[in-house]
Structure formats: C-alpha cells, structure tokens
Scaffold this active site. Sequence first.
Site, short mmCIF file in Angstrom:
data_model
loop_
_atom_site.label_atom_id
_atom_site.label_comp_id
_atom_site.label_asym_id
_atom_site.label_seq_id
_atom_site.Cartn_x
_atom_site.Cartn_y
_atom_site.Cartn_z
N ILE A 33 -0.73 6.59 8.66
CA ILE A 33 -1.75 5.58 8.97
C ILE A 33 -1.57 4.39 8.03
O ILE A 33 -2.29 4.23 7.05
CB ILE A 33 -3.17 6.18 8.86
CG1 ILE A 33 -3.29 7.42 9.77
CG2 ILE A 33 -4.23 5.15 9.25
CD1 ILE A 33 -4.63 8.12 9.71
N PRO A 34 -0.55 3.56 8.31
CA PRO A 34 -0.32 2.39 7.45
C PRO A 34 -1.47 1.39 7.54
O PRO A 34 -2.01 1.15 8.61
CB PRO A 34 0.96 1.76 8.01
CG PRO A 34 1.50 2.70 9.02
CD PRO A 34 0.43 3.67 9.38
N HIS A 35 -1.84 0.86 6.38
CA HIS A 35 -2.90 -0.16 6.31
C HIS A 35 -2.69 -0.96 5.04
O HIS A 35 -1.91 -0.57 4.17
CB HIS A 35 -4.28 0.50 6.33
CG HIS A 35 -4.48 1.54 5.27
ND1 HIS A 35 -3.91 2.79 5.35
CD2 HIS A 35 -5.14 1.51 4.10
CE1 HIS A 35 -4.24 3.49 4.27
NE2 HIS A 35 -4.98 2.73 3.50
N GLY A 36 -3.38 -2.07 4.95
CA GLY A 36 -3.19 -2.98 3.82
C GLY A 36 -3.89 -2.51 2.56
O GLY A 36 -4.69 -1.57 2.57
N ARG A 44 0.85 -1.20 0.00
CA ARG A 44 0.00 0.00 0.00
C ARG A 44 0.88 1.26 0.00
O ARG A 44 0.61 2.22 -0.70
CB ARG A 44 -0.92 -0.01 1.22
CG ARG A 44 -1.48 1.33 1.65
CD ARG A 44 -2.49 1.91 0.73
NE ARG A 44 -3.71 1.14 0.77
CZ ARG A 44 -4.67 1.22 -0.15
NH1 ARG A 44 -4.54 2.04 -1.16
NH2 ARG A 44 -5.74 0.49 -0.07
#
Length: 145
Positions: free
Chosen positions: A62-65, A48
Amino acid sequence: MAKEVLAKENIQLNLTLNNKEEAIRYTGKILADNGYVEVSYVDKMLEREELTSTFMGNHVAIPHGTEDAKGLIKETGLSVVTVPNGVDFGDGNIVKVLIGIAGKGDEHLEILSKIAIVLSDADNIQKIVDTGSKEEIIRLFNEVN
C-alpha cells in the site's frame, strides 16, 4: 463535485513491473495523471518506502506519501494495480496487488480501514489478482461499510 475515491481509470490490471521502484512510480502516476495528487507526491511515495516498507503481507503493498506530502494531495483517491506474476519488494516479499493511497486530512484513516477489511480475506486478494474486471474490484471495495 468531488472525484470518486476509486474510479475505473484508477485501476490497471495484469501488468508486468520489474521492480519495487517501478511499481510504486506506476501506482503513484495513476493518482497524479487523474488529478488526485501533484506529480511530486510520487517522490514522497518512494521516500516513504525508504523509511519503512509498505508491504503488508499476503502479496499486498500500500504505497503512500510521507506525512509532509499532505499538501501535495488535491483529492482523496486510490489506485489499484495488479501484477499477477508479482514484483519483488525485497526480503522475498512478492507483491501482486498495489494500492496507492492519497488521503486528504484524516480521510486516509477511513480508507485504510476499508482496505484492511477487504484485504483481510485472502480470497478477496486472489479475486483482485485474478479478475479482468475493474468493476469487480470497485464492487469489492464498495461492499465494505
């Protein structure tokens, strides 16, 4: 019984992380270690980041998949990591607060909304960076309805 979205064990304070990849891996590993996601979700968080930066401004990422990582999420959860000295996310963007997100179904939209409300106040971001209290961070996020 469903897990708490933000539990004390999901929060790590006052870390030193050397680069963006290490920061994202650390943030994702908390979610994996605590049973919110499959371990491979962390790779999807890095994927991502290659597509578009999760840096949001005001020293927050805001790391997310990726979209195709939904099947790797077991429970909706957040991880919060503070890096008071900052970690470089490229282009001069220094991150001091990382919030990892794993949202089942559409639950991530509600979570993002709560996060946006908390982090829209620069004072809250500074409180998160400065606090030595995991309870204080949980309280900040729980105040938002």
